[in-house]
Design an enzyme around this catalytic site. Structure first.
Site, PDB file in Angstrom:
ATOM      1  N   PRO A  99       0.810  -1.220   0.000  1.00  0.00           N
ATOM      2  CG  PRO A  99      -0.668  -1.471   1.807  1.00  0.00           C
ATOM      3  CD  PRO A  99       0.550  -2.064   1.172  1.00  0.00           C
ATOM      4  CD  GLU A 126      -0.876  -6.052  10.526  1.00  0.00           C
ATOM      5  OE1 GLU A 126      -0.641  -4.908  10.097  1.00  0.00           O
ATOM      6  OE2 GLU A 126      -2.016  -6.539  10.555  1.00  0.00           O
ATOM      7  NE  ARG A 164      -5.196  -4.504 -21.669  1.00  0.00           N
ATOM      8  CZ  ARG A 164      -6.212  -4.921 -22.399  1.00  0.00           C
ATOM      9  NH1 ARG A 164      -6.702  -6.112 -22.201  1.00  0.00           N
ATOM     10  NH2 ARG A 164      -6.741  -4.150 -23.319  1.00  0.00           N
ATOM     11  CG  ASP A 179      -6.978  -0.781 -24.123  1.00  0.00           C
ATOM     12  OD1 ASP A 179      -7.895  -0.877 -24.946  1.00  0.00           O
ATOM     13  OD2 ASP A 179      -6.395  -1.754 -23.615  1.00  0.00           O
TER      14      ASP A 179
END
Ligand code: SAM
Length: 240
Positions: A99, A126, A164, A179
């Site tokens: 994160p 954690e 991709r 895209d």
């Protein structure tokens, strides 16, 4: 392109990656996936423990540095052996899903797709002992400002988006670049048969066969949709 994914839940990675477009690319030999189960590197050969309590107290458990480092050395050496070059493994980038990383983007996907091999590290509980992260990680990537149970789903997001951009993976190699986000705008709306669905007609211009008018309409739609749905992107695009 070869992905090496270090995690505690290789089944999640395998089932997600070996389906659909990426799965077909694996069959064609355009992509490969090697799962490295960090648990196999636990020194505890009875319970295969890979985590322990955090120094300083606090909630949860932390993945141990030694297990992760041994799994990394194994992965690095596998890459070196594959290419017959001891430097190949050392040079391979190690992406830690976290994160606190840089928010993943289409630009980062295109950049990572230029690599021949990529190691992806997934945390759990954690997270992972900081010392091993300092030793081995080259890139920290987050898939958004929220916290997942583990890095496996995030790794699949990254692997899918990167794939991709690998030549041959998509039917039309151009599409990854046309895209959404490729030119800074969102994509135009898409339609397929039937021509009328619940009284709604496909825009007339798309049936006209007039290529230039179709392109013009699509560009206007991209501008309109981006302005309405992502004003932040629109502002960046129009201000250059
Ligand atoms: N304690 C950590 C924190 O507060 O930042 C969260 C740990 S999370 C429960 C366990 C693992 O999930 C992390 O080590 C990471 O690999 C993965 N993870 C969680 N959220 C993520 C995100 N937004 N992007 C990428 N990986 C994520």
């Amino acid at each position: 392109m070869n992905f090496y994914c270090m995690s505690l839940f290789p089944d999640i990675i395998k089932s997600g990656f070996e389906a659909s477009i990426t799965g077909r690319a694996v069959e064609k030999g355009l992509l490969s996936l090697t799962n490295v189960n960090i648990r196999d590197f636990s020194p505890d050969k009875k319970h295969f423990k890979v985590d322990d309590y955090p120094y300083g107290g606090g909630a949860g458990l932390v993945m141990k540095a030694d297990c992760v480092f041994d799994a990394y050395e194994y992965t690095r050496d596998t890459i070196s052996r594959y290419w017959g070059c001891s430097e190949a493994g050392n040079r391979t980038r190690v992406v830690y899903m976290t994160p606190r990383g840089e928010t993943f983007s289409q630009k980062k996907a295109a950049e990572l797709a230029k690599e021949r091999d990529l190691i992806i590290l997934c945390g759990h509980y954690e997270g992972i002992d900081e010392r091993v992260l300092e030793e081995i990680v080259t890139d920290n990537i987050s898939i958004g400002d929220y916290v997942l149970t583990g890095g496996e789903l995030a790794a699949l997001v990254v692997m899918d988006a990167v794939s991709r951009f690998v030549p041959g993976v998509l039917g039309n190699d151009e599409s990854a670049y046309t895209d959404s986000f490729g030119d800074g705008l969102l994509e135009y709306p898409q339609y397929t048969r039937p021509e009328v669905f619940r009284g709604k007609q496909v825009p007339e211009v798309l049936l006209s066969g007039h290529h230039a008018n179709v392109e013009k309409w699509r560009y206007e739609q991209k501008l309109e949709i981006t302005k309405r749905m992502r004003p932040d992107l629109y502002e960046r695009y129009t201000k250059g």
